[in-house]
Design a protein around this motif. Structure first.
Motif, PDB file in Angstrom:
ATOM      1  N   ARG A  23      -3.254 -14.077  -6.046  1.00  0.00           N
ATOM      2  CA  ARG A  23      -2.045 -14.254  -5.016  1.00  0.00           C
ATOM      3  C   ARG A  23      -1.153 -13.114  -5.317  1.00  0.00           C
ATOM      4  O   ARG A  23      -0.676 -12.482  -4.146  1.00  0.00           O
ATOM      5  N   TRP A  24      -0.811 -12.701  -6.634  1.00  0.00           N
ATOM      6  CA  TRP A  24      -0.080 -11.432  -6.748  1.00  0.00           C
ATOM      7  C   TRP A  24      -0.721 -10.223  -6.236  1.00  0.00           C
ATOM      8  O   TRP A  24      -0.014  -9.316  -5.612  1.00  0.00           O
ATOM      9  N   LEU A  25      -2.018  -9.882  -6.647  1.00  0.00           N
ATOM     10  CA  LEU A  25      -2.716  -8.846  -6.251  1.00  0.00           C
ATOM     11  C   LEU A  25      -2.875  -8.806  -4.703  1.00  0.00           C
ATOM     12  O   LEU A  25      -2.898  -7.435  -4.034  1.00  0.00           O
ATOM     13  N   ALA A  31       1.300  -1.827  -2.715  1.00  0.00           N
ATOM     14  CA  ALA A  31       1.757  -0.992  -3.792  1.00  0.00           C
ATOM     15  C   ALA A  31       0.657  -0.644  -4.769  1.00  0.00           C
ATOM     16  O   ALA A  31       0.772   0.303  -5.498  1.00  0.00           O
ATOM     17  N   TYR A  32      -0.170  -1.568  -5.083  1.00  0.00           N
ATOM     18  CA  TYR A  32      -1.300  -1.311  -6.253  1.00  0.00           C
ATOM     19  C   TYR A  32      -2.173   0.002  -5.737  1.00  0.00           C
ATOM     20  O   TYR A  32      -2.443   0.816  -6.687  1.00  0.00           O
ATOM     21  N   GLN A  33      -2.506  -0.032  -4.548  1.00  0.00           N
ATOM     22  CA  GLN A  33      -3.212   1.053  -4.141  1.00  0.00           C
ATOM     23  C   GLN A  33      -2.491   2.455  -4.174  1.00  0.00           C
ATOM     24  O   GLN A  33      -2.941   3.389  -4.720  1.00  0.00           O
ATOM     25  N   GLY A  34      -0.984   2.252  -3.725  1.00  0.00           N
ATOM     26  CA  GLY A  34      -0.447   3.419  -3.865  1.00  0.00           C
ATOM     27  C   GLY A  34      -0.274   4.101  -5.320  1.00  0.00           C
ATOM     28  O   GLY A  34      -0.277   5.319  -5.867  1.00  0.00           O
ATOM     29  N   LYS A  35      -0.003   2.957  -6.292  1.00  0.00           N
ATOM     30  CA  LYS A  35       0.113   3.385  -7.646  1.00  0.00           C
ATOM     31  C   LYS A  35      -1.066   3.890  -8.541  1.00  0.00           C
ATOM     32  O   LYS A  35      -1.153   4.908  -9.203  1.00  0.00           O
ATOM     33  N   LEU A  36      -2.216   3.093  -7.943  1.00  0.00           N
ATOM     34  CA  LEU A  36      -3.473   3.510  -8.781  1.00  0.00           C
ATOM     35  C   LEU A  36      -4.407   4.468  -7.928  1.00  0.00           C
ATOM     36  O   LEU A  36      -5.500   4.911  -8.686  1.00  0.00           O
ATOM     37  N   GLY A  73       8.366  -4.345  -5.738  1.00  0.00           N
ATOM     38  CA  GLY A  73       9.269  -5.515  -5.351  1.00  0.00           C
ATOM     39  C   GLY A  73       8.761  -6.824  -5.877  1.00  0.00           C
ATOM     40  O   GLY A  73       8.964  -7.934  -5.283  1.00  0.00           O
ATOM     41  N   GLY A  74       8.049  -6.942  -7.165  1.00  0.00           N
ATOM     42  CA  GLY A  74       7.729  -8.088  -7.798  1.00  0.00           C
ATOM     43  C   GLY A  74       8.708  -8.643  -8.654  1.00  0.00           C
ATOM     44  O   GLY A  74       9.803  -8.183  -8.747  1.00  0.00           O
TER      45      GLY A  74
END
Length: 161
Positions: A23-25, A31-36, A73-74
Motif C-alpha cells: 500500500r505504502w510503496l 517519491a521512492y523512484q526519485g529518492k533511490l 508526504g508520508g
C-alpha cells in the motif's frame, strides 16, 4: 592506502508479510523512484535472519539512506540500506523500514527488502526458501551476535501468517 571493506553476507528465510508495504510503496512510488533512482515494486520480501538486525549500529550510519516523511508526504520517516541479493542474480535492492519499526519492532530478526521487481514472482520464491544477500560492511547483530556469514540453519521456523 585505504582498503575497501568486504560486504557482509546474510542468509535469511522467506516468510509471509502482512501486505502493508504494498500500500505504502504504491502510494509513494514516484517519491521512492526519485529518492533511490530506480522504480520500486509495490511490495516487500520479508526475510527472517538468525539474529536481530540492528538498524542503529554506528557502522551502518554511513550507508543508511534517510527518507524523511516531509520528503515524500508520508506519515513516518523511513530508513533504507542498499544491498545486493546474491542468490537472486545479484539483484540490486534495499532493506526498508520505518524509523519506528527500527526501534520498536517486535521481531527485530525480520527484515523487509524492496526492489524494482516482485521478488517472489520473479524468482519463484516460496515461504521457507533461503535468500543470500550482501549489505555494506559493518552490519551489526544484537548484543550476542557478530558480523560475518549467518547461516539459515540456525534460523527459527517460518511464521505462518
Amino acid at each position: 592506502m585505504q582498503t575497501v571493506p568486504t560486504p557482509t553476507t546474510l542468509v535469511g528465510r522467506v516468510q509471509p508479510g502482512k501486505g502493508d508495504a504494498s500500500r505504502w510503496l504504491a502510494r509513494f512510488s514516484a517519491a521512492y523512484q526519485g529518492k533511490l533512482g530506480i522504480a520500486v515494486f509495490p511490495g516487500s520480501l520479508n526475510l527472517v535472519l538468525p539474529q536481530a538486525f540492528d538498524w542503529h549500529s554506528a557502522e551502518l550510519k554511513p550507508h543508511l539512506i534517510w527518507f524523511g516523511r516531509e520528503d515524500y508526504g508520508g506519515e513516518r520517516d523511513v530508513l533504507l540500506l542498499p544491498c545486493r541479493l546474491r542468490s537472486l542474480g545479484v539483484q540490486r535492492a534495499f532493506l526498508w523500514t520505518t524509523t519506528t519499526a527500527a526501534r520498536e519492532r517486535p521481531d527485530p530478526e525480520v527484515i523487509e527488502i524492496i526492489a524494482p521487481l516482485g521478488l517472489r514472482a520473479a524468482f519463484g520464491l516460496q515461504d521457507g526458501d533461503e535468500v543470500t544477500l550482501e549489505v555494506p560492511a559493518g552490519w551489526a547483530t544484537g548484543a550476542c551476535g557478530r558480523p560475518g556469514v549467518r547461516s539459515a540453519h540456525s534460523l527459527p521456523p517460518v511464521r505462518e501468517g
